[in-house]
Design an enzyme around this catalytic site. Structure first.
Site, PDB file in Angstrom:
ATOM      1  N   ASP A  17       0.963  -0.990  -0.071  1.00  0.00           N
ATOM      2  CA  ASP A  17       0.039  -0.013  -0.198  1.00  0.00           C
ATOM      3  C   ASP A  17       1.173   1.338   0.190  1.00  0.00           C
ATOM      4  O   ASP A  17       1.419   1.844   0.848  1.00  0.00           O
ATOM      5  CB  ASP A  17      -0.867  -0.546   1.407  1.00  0.00           C
ATOM      6  CG  ASP A  17      -1.789   1.318   1.339  1.00  0.00           C
ATOM      7  OD1 ASP A  17      -1.410   1.857   0.647  1.00  0.00           O
ATOM      8  OD2 ASP A  17      -1.738   1.279   2.877  1.00  0.00           O
ATOM      9  N   LYS A  83       2.792  10.947  -3.031  1.00  0.00           N
ATOM     10  CA  LYS A  83       1.653  10.759  -4.161  1.00  0.00           C
ATOM     11  C   LYS A  83       0.831  11.473  -5.245  1.00  0.00           C
ATOM     12  O   LYS A  83       0.515  11.471  -6.246  1.00  0.00           O
ATOM     13  CB  LYS A  83       1.197   9.440  -2.991  1.00  0.00           C
ATOM     14  CG  LYS A  83      -0.200   8.431  -4.004  1.00  0.00           C
ATOM     15  CD  LYS A  83      -1.345   7.780  -3.377  1.00  0.00           C
ATOM     16  CE  LYS A  83      -1.523   6.823  -3.665  1.00  0.00           C
ATOM     17  NZ  LYS A  83      -2.100   5.829  -2.467  1.00  0.00           N
ATOM     18  N   GLU A 176      -7.480  -0.285  -4.860  1.00  0.00           N
ATOM     19  CA  GLU A 176      -7.299  -0.030  -2.923  1.00  0.00           C
ATOM     20  C   GLU A 176      -8.270  -0.218  -2.131  1.00  0.00           C
ATOM     21  O   GLU A 176      -9.246  -0.692  -1.947  1.00  0.00           O
ATOM     22  CB  GLU A 176      -6.998   1.814  -2.291  1.00  0.00           C
ATOM     23  CG  GLU A 176      -5.663   2.067  -2.749  1.00  0.00           C
ATOM     24  CD  GLU A 176      -5.090   3.443  -2.188  1.00  0.00           C
ATOM     25  OE1 GLU A 176      -6.128   4.179  -2.368  1.00  0.00           O
ATOM     26  OE2 GLU A 176      -3.874   4.076  -2.863  1.00  0.00           O
ATOM     27  N   ASP A 199     -13.237   6.005   2.524  1.00  0.00           N
ATOM     28  CA  ASP A 199     -11.765   5.657   2.892  1.00  0.00           C
ATOM     29  C   ASP A 199     -11.375   7.254   2.917  1.00  0.00           C
ATOM     30  O   ASP A 199     -10.993   7.810   2.284  1.00  0.00           O
ATOM     31  CB  ASP A 199     -10.789   5.362   1.499  1.00  0.00           C
ATOM     32  CG  ASP A 199      -8.986   5.133   1.772  1.00  0.00           C
ATOM     33  OD1 ASP A 199      -8.741   5.426   2.620  1.00  0.00           O
ATOM     34  OD2 ASP A 199      -8.810   4.151   1.242  1.00  0.00           O
TER      35      ASP A 199
END
Ligand code: AMP
Length: 610
Positions: A17, A83, A176, A199
């Site tokens: 992850d 990211k 994800e 999330d």
């Protein structure tokens, strides 16, 4: 047919992850997916990288907590949330923790501290690889890496490149929410089950609605906010505490802001457990100190607008997916910020059900990536498999037709077989063409491979060759052809192409099969009828010549006229008239065929008696 293929080799594949705020790595050990801890026993590594000396190649680099510790003293050299920059061009992102520059190579890419976002991410991945290798005591060269469902091709490609720069072959990029659903074991839900994945991490929020289709989760809709996460809650909390004390948070030095936000984060996490908490920041700017008490209610009032923004996204995602909250089989929480009780309450209220809390929300994605890695590496054999064949697989048969053995969307692993025969007498081998695609004619599909299968020569239609296709959990297709007479096998392995086809190519193939459905079907009908006609016509001619006496005049005339109609239809090349003519000839010769069989039996009997 016997199952005697070689065993699949078991590969070590890491599950990673690669998060905006935190990252984690796992592997399947003794059949169990586990996350791997660093030397301090921590399974979560902050996605932060410190570059000593300006960040050019060969300089000192620290990753994770060590990098974060350098933040207050050296904020300009610590890169966090890289990211956000993955697959981005210069100018697309306006705000970042360190200055961004345009790449000097004219590519339009961006650089931070002289490095591309992939190079920075690669440092995080190298650290995860190092942790894994230290724990597993073996080299790790492959990984499954997760990305948000909304990542576009450029962002996915950049993630893959980051893996390669870290010395990892990225065997799969997994979304994800799908990874999270796997970790929660939702792949055990039946077909068409729908789940929502909420999330809320450190930097971003997203809500995805997934549906189980043919054993694989499909993302029906995803909505998010790339500027909504725990960091925003920390900043809002620090800002409000400062305001209460008459301090203007936004005009403070970066290092002081970092200090206060870090203390706010610590307090926020504590407030998930306690009702009130002390905020203590001694000498946060070198001279001043701050100390105050904050209650959970104060905190909840402060973060309410953020939670509401997340719920707005939920509403939009459900509308996009055309799904109502009551249509969902489960709602799962992912991301460290979903530990906040107020977030859990808001989610429960909106969806009208309690969210599933059975997994660590900050570990679920990495765990899901590890499960997927275990499935791909063959170390987790008991799992429900997630992959399906994107296109049908088959071989070419007589007349250039596609004969499908494994239809499109079959869950892998799978196998299927069929028996084939020789087209001509005395033939001693046949060429097997392995095809992939949805078109009726072999020539319109893709050839994955072709090979020669030897067999004992036999009269036409008498040789027997069993062909079996088997796709293992890695998507590797093995084709086995067995001469049934001798038991001799020919085995050919076709790597990955059976399952790894890019989406665009699949879309094109399926689209063409729809566009040409009519023409394709006509050609198949014609070819099949022609094969039958070519078999029937000489047989009928021979039968009439040798045993024409067995049928009456009217019957004979009908057979002859039906045979003429077949020849005519063949010459005209029209599929449906040919099919009808062949059926008519077949029906007309029924009595003759039966009489022939009867006569043959009588003769055999007489021979035996005589
Ligand atoms: P993630 O990106 O999923 O690792 O989530 C990281 C975010 O979760 C950070 O903003 C953390 O401050 C936040 N977080 C972690 N634990 C807690 C907790 N117990 N209560 C509130 N927020 C938390």
């Amino acid at each position: 047919m016997q199952d005697d293929f070689a065993e699949v080799t078991h590969d070590l594949i890491l599950g990673i992850d690669l998060g905006t705020t935190n990252s984690a790595v796992g592997a399947v050990e003794s059949g169990f997916p586990i996350l791997l801890a660093d030397e301090d026993g921590k399974r979560i590594t902050p996605s932060a990288v410190w570059f000593g000396n300006g960040g050019s190649m060969g300089t000192a680099v620290e990753v994770g907590r060590k990098a974060l510790r350098r933040r207050s003293a050296d904020p300009g050299r610590v890169v966090t949330s890289v990211k956000r920059l993955m697959g981005r061009r210069f100018g697309e992102e306006r705000e970042f923790c360190v200055p961004m520059e345009r790449a000097a190579d004219g590519s339009g890419g961006l650089r931070v501290l002289g490095l591309s976002p992939e190079e920075v991410s690669a440092e995080i991945l190298k650290e995860l690889k190092r942790i894994a290798e230290m724990r597993l005591e073996r080299e790790a060269t492959k990984a499954v890496i997760t990305v948000p469902a909304y990542f576009n091709d450029a962002q996915r490609a950049a993630t893959k490149r980051a893996g390669e720069l870290a010395g990892l072959e990225v065997v799969r990029i997994l979304s994800e929410p799908t990874a999270a659903a796997l970790a929660y074991g939702l792949d055990k839900l039946g077909e068409k089950s729908r789940v929502a994945v909420y999330d809320l991490g450190g930097g971003t929020f997203d809500l995805s609605v997934l549906e189980m289709q043919d054993g694989v989760f499909q993302v029906l809709a995803t909505r998010g906010d790339t500027r909504l996460g725990g960091d925003d809650l920390d900043a809002a909390l620090a800002r409000s505490i400062c305001a209460r004390e008459g301090i203007d948070f936004d005009t403070l030095e970066p290092a002081a802001r970092v200090r206060l936000a870090e203390e706010a984060e610590r307090m926020k996490c504590r407030l998930s457990e306690t009702e009130q908490e002390a905020f203590r920041a001694p000498f946060y700017d070198g001279s001043r100190s701050l100390e105050t008490i904050v209650s959970r209610a104060d905190f909840e009032a402060r973060i309410k607008p953020f939670i509401e923004r997340s719920i707005t996204c939920c509403r939009q995602a459900l509308a996009d997916a055309g799904v109502k909250p009551e249509d969902l089989q489960a709602v799962i929480l992912v991301g460290g910020s979903t530990r906040i009780p107020a977030v859990r309450r808001a989610v429960a209220e909106f969806f009208g059900r309690e969210p599933d809390l059975s997994q660590h929300p900050d570990e679920a994605v990495a765990l899901g990536a590890t499960i997927q890695a275990g499935v791909l590496g063959g170390t987790l054999r008991q799992m429900v498999l997630l992959d399906v064949t994107p296109l049908s697989l088959g071989i070419e048969t007589f007349g250039g037709l596609m004969n499908i053995l494994i239809p499109r969307n079959t869950t892998i692993p799978c196998k299927a077989g069929e028996m084939f025969t020789n087209a001509a007498a005395g033939q001693s081998s046949m060429r097997l063409r392995v095809l992939q695609g949805e078109r009726e004619m072999a020539r319109d599909n893709w050839e994955l491979g072709n090979f020669e299968v030897p067999f004992e020569p036999a009269p036409k239609g008498q040789a027997r060759v069993g062909v079996q296709f088997r796709i293992d959990e890695n998507g590797i297709l093995e084709v086995l052809a067995r001469d049934v007479t001798t038991g001799k096998d020919t085995v050919v392995e076709i790597r990955s192409a059976a399952v790894d086809v890019d989406d665009e190519a699949v879309g094109k193939m399926v689209g063409e099969s729809v566009d040409f459905a009519f023409e394709d079907m006509a050609e198949r009908i014609f070819t099949e009828a022609k094969l039958k006609a070519e078999e029937l016509l000489p047989a009928v001619e021979m039968a009439l010549a040798s045993s024409g006496d067995l049928v009456g005049e009217a019957e004979r005339t009908e057979i002859e006229s039906a045979a003429t109609a077949v020849r005519q239809a063949l010459a005209e090349g029209l599929p449906n008239p040919l099919k009808a003519a062949v059926q008519r000839l077949d029906a007309a010769t029924e009595a003759l065929a039966a009489a022939l069989v009867e006569r043959a039996m009588e003769e055999a009997m007489l021979k035996r008696l005589g």
